[in-house]
Scaffold this active site. Structure first.
Site, PDB file in Angstrom:
ATOM      1  N   CYS A 384       0.885  -1.270   0.014  1.00 48.95           N
ATOM      2  CA  CYS A 384       0.090   0.075  -0.189  1.00 48.95           C
ATOM      3  C   CYS A 384       0.860   1.358   0.159  1.00 48.95           C
ATOM      4  O   CYS A 384       1.500   1.601  -0.847  1.00 48.95           O
ATOM      5  CB  CYS A 384      -0.983  -0.021   1.170  1.00 48.95           C
ATOM      6  SG  CYS A 384      -2.279   1.238   1.219  1.00 48.95           S
ATOM      7  N   HIS A 512      -3.096  -5.202   0.272  1.00 38.61           N
ATOM      8  CA  HIS A 512      -2.756  -5.554   1.399  1.00 38.61           C
ATOM      9  C   HIS A 512      -2.808  -7.134   1.430  1.00 38.61           C
ATOM     10  O   HIS A 512      -3.882  -7.740   1.958  1.00 38.61           O
ATOM     11  CB  HIS A 512      -3.503  -5.105   2.675  1.00 38.61           C
ATOM     12  CG  HIS A 512      -3.289  -3.640   2.886  1.00 38.61           C
ATOM     13  ND1 HIS A 512      -2.412  -3.147   3.785  1.00 38.61           N
ATOM     14  CD2 HIS A 512      -3.804  -2.439   2.547  1.00 38.61           C
ATOM     15  CE1 HIS A 512      -2.392  -1.824   4.036  1.00 38.61           C
ATOM     16  NE2 HIS A 512      -3.236  -1.186   3.159  1.00 38.61           N
ATOM     17  N   GLU A 514      -1.216  -9.324   3.094  1.00 43.78           N
ATOM     18  CA  GLU A 514      -1.071  -9.906   4.342  1.00 43.78           C
ATOM     19  C   GLU A 514      -2.284 -10.287   4.989  1.00 43.78           C
ATOM     20  O   GLU A 514      -2.551 -11.368   5.723  1.00 43.78           O
ATOM     21  CB  GLU A 514      -0.526  -8.694   5.272  1.00 43.78           C
ATOM     22  CG  GLU A 514      -1.204  -7.740   5.694  1.00 43.78           C
ATOM     23  CD  GLU A 514      -1.103  -6.485   4.699  1.00 43.78           C
ATOM     24  OE1 GLU A 514      -1.297  -5.369   5.143  1.00 43.78           O
ATOM     25  OE2 GLU A 514      -0.451  -6.568   3.617  1.00 43.78           O
TER      26      GLU A 514
END
Length: 550
Positions: A384, A512, A514
């Site tokens: 990001c 993102h 993750e």
């Protein structure tokens, strides 16, 4: 019929109710049951989206674009289900909805009160997730601590719901602190007794008590707690500190926790298949015992609170375990980093990661970290904001755009290579107004991104307002920045990277990734980033770094 499990906490906050709830969810799913989870938070914020990471840790984003409590990240990683906005609600959201309905005249002039209106609205959330998911079991964690004034309506709603649903289909698990008094060399049960008494005074008798402590709670003390708290002796379990949060399911299963819960709810205790999970935890322990570690520096701005980067940290650990290596994660404050000290601070790092964030503070330190990683040929992953500062650094250092920046930080900069998304213009409210949730990305063939994902179209979750300015896209590409991911309409830059003949591994994503990482399936970009970092540490080609199972 759906069974409901409510998890409450006693004595202090931050006990690990979420991990206890998620662990039970993992164990029940391993027995073949469809499990969904929910977090009820008593604070007045409508959602955690506008809360500082220093206060609340990271904001987790669901597939459908809800900014949620970080516990939902634990839930997803443990039960391996994509949750939705129905899995998190707050007092603020309840009151916002009720006040809107009152203003619209929905209550026909009646007085709107905590009971029955607020409690009914809370119960409706319990019913809603059951109806929309069709789960066999719904586990709801109540945030805060029993006795908090803001949580009283939630406790009353749980009491009413259990009565309406039927006691046979609901159970209450109370997680309570059992502190160790060093001077007396003993554990004390009195705080738990008082906590359960407070819960019982509100009309709820717990079915199970989970004792949280930094010391093992032996059988005699558990029997004492059972006696004073009026629960069966085999319904008090100890949950002392484990080497990793991922070890908690095994620790509870070894005591028969999930079996007793199944018996209480009338569920058949089917065969439990936790082999894959235990394989992961064994590998995690084995990797952690190695002296040789791969060092990754995470350059952020909320480094005083590791929970601010919880999903990033977990995704790195998932990837390390995949390759049988321990990843030593160092949180570096971007505000304390500069071109002058970057070598001193980051030297010895095998990989550099710049995570998401907002605001000007620490930006130049992150740019310095990107410059160091790019010129020193150290593997780099941008997430990001990490993509945005990478584009700024490339524009300045390679394209000659002196002072190139984002209009978020420098509205009048000469080269606004990062700019506000058109649909964000005119947006003044902060909560739930960003580009949120899962969006598609077309991956360019022959890129590192394609190698990582192995698919031409991928979906990742987003949380941002600014994007790469298309006015500079061609100039950046001509200078060697590879645009490796685009929105399907070609308008938004989703991923960028450097060619392998220029840098061993340098990739950044506007999304993102993750948030979707799992213990047994690390996020693709994190997986390949860690592979490249391991290769740098061991002085080999990254293609020679294989998963431990191969």
């Amino acid at each position: 019929m759906t069974k409901h499990i409510f998890v409450t906490g006693g004595v202090v906050s931050s006990l690990g109710k979420g991990i206890t709830a998620a662990s039970l969810g993992r164990l029940l799913k391993a027995r073949g049951y469809r499990v969904m989870m929910q977090k009820a938070d008593p604070y007045l914020n409508v959602d955690p989206g506008t809360m500082s990471p220093f206060q609340h840790g990271e904001v987790f984003v669901t597939e459908d674009g809800y900014e949620s409590d970080l516990d939902l990240g634990h839930y997803e990683r443990f039960i391996d289900e994509n949750l939705t906005r129905n899995s998190n609600f707050t007092t603020g959201a309840i009151y916002q909805d009720l006040i809107s309905r009152e203003r619209a005249g929905d209550f026909l002039g009646g007085t709107v009160q905590v009971i029955p209106h607020v409690t009914d609205a809370i119960k409706e959330r319990f019913w809603r997730i059951e109806e929309q998911t069709g789960a066999d079991v719904v586990i709801t964690e109540l945030g805060g601590t029993i006795g908090d004034i803001e949580g009283q309506a939630f406790v009353e709603a749980i009491r009413q719901f259990r009565k309406e649903k039927g006691a046979a289909d609901c159970c209450i698990i109370h997680v309570s602190l059992v502190p160790y008094i060093a001077a007396a060399h003993e554990l004390k049960s009195k705080p738990t007794q008082h906590s359960v008494r407070e819960l019982r005074s509100m009309g709820i008798q717990p079915d199970f008590i989970v004792c949280r402590s930094d010391h093992e709670v032996d059988a005699s003390l558990r029997a004492k707690i059972a006696s004073f708290c009026d629960v069966e002796s085999d319904c008090v379990f100890e949950n002392s500190d484990c080497p990793s949060i991922y070890d908690v399911p095994r620790h509870l299963a070894d005591q028969g926790f999930d079996v007793r819960v199944c018996e209480r709810l009338g569920l058949e205790p089917r065969e439990c298949h936790m082999e894959g999970w235990y394989d992961f935890t064994d590998a995690l322990l084995e990797a952690g015992e190695k002296d040789d570690v791969t060092r990754i520096s995470v350059v952020g701005k909320y480094t005083q609170l590791p929970d601010a980067y919880l999903s990033v940290i977990e995704a790195l650990h998932h990837s390390g375990v995949l390759f049988g290596r321990h990843v030593d994660i160092r949180l570096v404050d971007g505000e304390a980093l500069s071109q002058e000290n970057v070598e001193e601070v980051l030297g010895g790092s095998d990989g550099i990661l710049v995570p998401g964030g907002f605001g000007l503070r620490g930006i130049e330190g992150k740019v310095a970290a990107v410059h160091w990683a790019r010129t020193k040929k150290v593997p780099y992953l941008g997430v990001c904001l990490g993509l945005q500062v990478a584009v700024c650094e490339f524009a300045r250092s390679v394209c000659g755009m002196e002072g190139a920046s984002s209009t978020e930080f420098a509205p009048d900069c000469a080269y606004p290579v990062i700019d506000l998304m058109p649909e964000q213009e005119g947006v003044t409210e902060k909560g739930a107004t960003m580009r949120l949730g899962a969006y598609p990305c077309k991956v360019v063939s022959g890129t590192l991104a394609e190698e990582a994902y192995g698919a031409p179209l991928v979906y990742e979750r987003h949380r941002h307002r600014f994007e790469v300015n298309n006015a500079y896209r061609e100039r950046l590409a001509e200078a060697g920045l590879v645009i490796s991911g685009l929105s399907p309409d070609g308008r938004l830059v989703e991923m960028v990277e450097l060619p392998e003949d220029v840098h061993p591994w340098f990739v950044a994503s506007q999304a993102h990734p993750e948030f979707k990482s799992r213990p047994d399936r690390p996020a693709p970009l994190f997986r390949e980033f860690v592979r490249a970092a391991v290769a740098r540490h061991e002085g080999c080609d990254r293609h020679d770094v294989s998963p431990r199972s191969e």
